[in-house]
Design a protein around this motif. Structure first.
Motif: not given
Length: 243
Positions: A53-54, A61-64, A69-70, A116-117
């Motif tokens: 994650d970091r 860009s992050a999407y929750e 789920r991220v 991506l996850s």
């Protein structure tokens, strides 16, 4: 449990807390279950996921989602021309778009974003399972929040995306994270890190499918017994594409 040295914590602990002592466990012993806390594998997976994650947040860009789920996605303009070059399974250079759009009725644009996850797996092998996703926006930046709307758009946009397109976009996304190197490095502390190859694990599948225009031959079926299949069904064995 941590991979970080004591010095990494000095700026994060309040004055009333300090590290009294620590005990070193070899990673090989940990994976083998020797000298390992009962919940060790679970905590190790959490550490690897936090490291993912970091590190990925510095690139994408992050999407929750609503179910927590991220996903990490390419915004419009994240990379030049919204396209990434990569070296594929055959060793040849290719490129794929990671952001695109479709013009809808009335001239409205619907942007799609490759995302991506990842999920760390500790046993029986230590792996990082990376999955590809497609998310949507109206402006190339701010994603939709309606899950049903997203699912309907995904079915429409991706109905003609075949295996090679999904595979190559995965190659492209990981190549972006690798910064033109051969591996993606995820820091675990000041002195420790883990890395993954930008090439996925490859394997040979005993079954496959026909590409459009291919014709199956009886000898290609080998010793497989397709009991209950109609005689006209088209089935072929061969090497499948890596996921």
């Amino acid at each position: 449990m941590t991979f970080a040295p004591e010095s990494d914590f000095k700026d994060y602990l309040s004055p009333s807390f300090f590290v009294d002592q620590s005990r070193r466990i070899l990673f090989e012993d940990f994976l083998a279950g020797r000298d390992t806390p009962t919940d060790g594998p679970k905590y190790l997976a959490q550490l690897l996921r936090l490291a993912w994650d970091r590190a990925v947040r510095t690139k994408l860009s992050a999407y929750e989602s609503a179910d927590a789920r991220v996903y990490y996605y390419f915004k419009k303009g994240t990379v030049a021309d919204d396209t990434v070059s990569f070296i594929g399974a055959n060793g040849k250079k290719g490129h794929r778009g990671v952001v695109g759009y479709k013009t809808l009725m009335g001239g409205k644009l619907r942007y799609w974003h490759y995302a991506l996850s990842a999920k760390p797996v500790i046993r029986p092998e230590t792996l990082l399972l990376v999955k590809g996703h497609v998310l949507f926006s109206d402006d190339g930046v701010n994603l939709w929040t309606n899950k049903d709307q997203m699912a309907k758009a995904r079915r429409n946009q991706c109905k003609n995306w075949w295996n090679d397109e999904w595979r190559d976009r995965m190659y492209a996304a990981i190549a972006h994270l690798a910064n033109s190197g051969e591996t993606v490095v995820f820091p675990l502390g000041a002195t420790a890190s883990f890395s993954i190859s930008k090439q996925p694990i490859q394997f040979e599948s005993p079954v496959s499918y026909l590409e459009p225009g291919e014709v199956v031959k009886d000898e290609d079926l080998g010793d497989y017994d397709f009991e209950g299949e109609d005689a006209d069904d088209e089935v072929v064995t061969g090497e499948n594409e890596p996921e």
